[in-house]
Design an enzyme around this catalytic site. Structure first.
Site, PDB file in Angstrom:
ATOM      1  N   CYS A 243       0.793  -1.242   0.000  1.00 35.40           N
ATOM      2  CA  CYS A 243       0.000   0.000   0.000  1.00 35.40           C
ATOM      3  C   CYS A 243       0.818   1.280   0.000  1.00 35.40           C
ATOM      4  CB  CYS A 243      -0.947  -0.011   1.198  1.00 35.40           C
ATOM      5  SG  CYS A 243      -2.110  -1.396   1.202  1.00 35.40           S
TER       6      CYS A 243
ATOM      7  N   HIS B  90      10.520 -21.572  -5.048  1.00 37.24           N
ATOM      8  CA  HIS B  90      11.640 -20.650  -4.899  1.00 37.24           C
ATOM      9  C   HIS B  90      11.733 -20.278  -3.414  1.00 37.24           C
ATOM     10  CE1 HIS B  90      13.856 -16.809  -5.155  1.00 37.24           C
ATOM     11  NE2 HIS B  90      14.311 -17.245  -6.320  1.00 37.24           N
TER      12      HIS B  90
END
Length: 536
Positions: A80, A251
């Site tokens: 944000c 990953h």
């Protein structure tokens, strides 16, 4: 039927000659009004095919038909505050040093709205801003500061859904509706009387997930909440169940994120589909608020004088790649909607060029005819969308064929950098050596399921060199690491003798309280030994 009538009237209004379409920029008296609606967590892929098949978004479709939509628009930081700091400053995240949701722009920073006001625009903003420093919970800050510590703790609540039982409930996110009402009332009672052009900003929290009280301090936001009214807008059969890699093959950064987001447990297909369905329903409610602004402008005869921009700070993973929330460079998290309509803007145009939120700043100034500062990271989008620019090929190269996104906050244990070109998405981490990079061919692998970095080392190297020419990312990573440590030490000192109790009861309390001494010891070791980002 209402939307059809609106479309016919709007088409007539927007067909009127736009200011400056003769090739000259409009004079002060002709400047259009500007309205920017920015939501939170809206996956940009829902604004075009095939994503737009899963949920009805009539007002976004209206903007597409009467304006320009950017098919490859991205956040400059998938969280944000840093994302909004980029939008309001026109600068990349490493230039503003908006590292996390606690550290954004200085409140006195000169934004594009400030400049437009100095040049005669009347300005107003309502709703979620979230681009200055000092916001969000203590947990959010501490989790970001301690991401290099050698422990793995669940920081978010498990993603879940909550159905409002009232079948006729329309205003689920009441605060957003209140802000929308306030903006509409401002248009009706004040803006309509202005002789000067105005710029209005409306920030929405939807479709951001709702707080989950079980998450502890200040609550994590892991609840996807809606009502049957909005669920009816979702085509349940069109919802895809995303493919996941086995946990052992993920990953290392993805595994950390999945774990801290409480997503490594078992989820049934029904759970996953419901989370996605509820998220799409929340997007439908967001679209309706955008519609309130469009309808008000139309009813006030302001639509033909107003340029409307709709975008979002970032997307929402909604269980893609075994994650929810954002904080990722995967498409669901990083791809944002970006639509522009109004006088002088080309109708029914889809632009495939890669663009990003730092382009909002120069675009706003360009709309107002204000000269652009030389230090901006972004580029005006008008050459790609406006009828004022007749020789489109001449301006095609103004915006470079790449965008940069970076992330330095919580739920990810390494600074992350994305270079996105028309075909490739290259993701580098930390110092560029301690964590393997990723490479995806978005044209042939839109779901990003196959990392081909090792398969194509020459392409990987070339993209890494290009990334390094834009940003010295190992140096930035080291700066963030040092900042995190310094900020944590200051915070720890501020808690005094309450430190052990405070840190144990943050959002990670469910895991921390099982072995509090172990986790405190890990932090002590980190403070004493690490002077650079550790190898992951």
């Amino acid at each position: 039927m209402l939307l059809l009538c609106v479309s016919v009237v709007a088409a007539s209004a927007l067909a009127a000659p736009a200011p400056g379409t003769s090739g000259k920029r409009p004079g002060a008296a002709q400047m259009p009004n500007v309205v920017l609606v920015a939501s939170d967590s809206f996956d940009g892929r829902l604004t075009f095919y095939p994503g737009n098949q899963v949920v009805k978004l009539p007002f976004i479709n209206f903007m597409k038909a009467h304006g320009t939509s950017f098919l490859n628009a991205y956040t400059n930081s998938p969280i944000c505050c840093p994302s909004r700091a980029a939008m309001w400053s026109g600068l990349f995240t490493h230039l503003t040093e908006s590292w996390n949701n606690f550290k954004g722009l200085d409140p006195s920073y000169t934004t594009w709205m400030d400049i437009m006001e100095k040049h005669g625009y009347l300005t107003q903003k309502f709703g979620k801003l979230d681009y200055t420093s000092g916001h969000h919970s203590i947990s959010n800050r501490v989790e970001a500061w301690t991401r290099d510590v050698a422990f793995l703790l669940r920081q978010e609540g498990r993603p879940m859904v909550h159905l409002i039982p009232d079948k006729t409930k329309v205003r689920v996110m009441e605060k957003d509706w209140e802000n929308t009402d306030t903006a509409v009332n401002w248009l009706r009672k004040e803006a309509i009387n202005y002789t000067q052009p105005f710029v209005l900003y409306l920030g929405l929290n939807l479709p951001h997930p709702y707080p989950s009280p079980s998450s502890g301090e200040n609550f994590g936001s892991s609840t996807f909440q809606t009502s049957p009214y909005w669920l009816k807008k979702v085509s349940y059969d069109a919802i895809r169940i995303p493919k996941w890699s086995p946990l052992s093959e993920m990953h290392p950064i993805d595994y950390y994120s999945s774990y801290t987001k409480n997503c490594t447990g078992k989820f049934t297909e029904k759970e996953i589909k419901n989370i996605r369905a509820f998220y799409y329903a929340m997007c439908a409610e967001t679209d309706a608020m955008l519609g309130e602004i469009i309808l008000a402008l139309l009813q006030l005869d302001l639509l033909e004088k107003t340029i409307i921009i709709y975008t979002s700070d970032h997307g929402e993973l909604a269980m893609e790649h075994r994650q929810f929330y954002k904080m990722s460079m995967y498409e669901a998290s990083a791809h944002v909607p970006l639509l522009i309509m109004g006088p002088g803007i080309k109708a029914n145009l889809q632009v495939s060029n890669v663009v990003s939120l730092v382009d909002i700043y120069p675009t706003m100034l360009d709309i107002a005819g204000i000269p652009l500062p030389q230090n901006l990271s972004g580029y005006s989008l008008l050459p790609l969308s406006s009828e004022m620019f007749k020789n489109e090929h001449k301006f095609r190269n103004l915006h470079p064929p790449w965008i940069l996104s970076e992330f330095h906050g919580c739920d990810v244990n390494a600074s992350t950098y994305m270079l996105r070109t028309n075909q490739w998405k290259y993701i580098a981490y930390s110092d560029g050596a301690s964590v393997p990079p990723q490479l995806f061919d978005i044209s042939s692998d839109p779901d990003e399921l196959t990392d081909i970095a090792a398969k194509f080392p020459e392409i990987t190297y070339s993209l890494d060199q290009k990334l390094r020419s834009i940003i010295n990312y190992p140096k930035v990573s080291a700066s963030v690491h040092q900042y995190n440590k310094e900020q944590f030490i200051k915070w720890k000192q501020s808690t005094g003798q309450n430190y052990s109790n405070v840190i144990a009861n943050l959002r990670w309390h469910q895991d921390w309280l099982k072995e509090p001494r172990r986790y405190e010891s890990a932090i002590d070791q980190w403070l004493q030994t690490h002077t650079s980002p550790p190898k992951i």
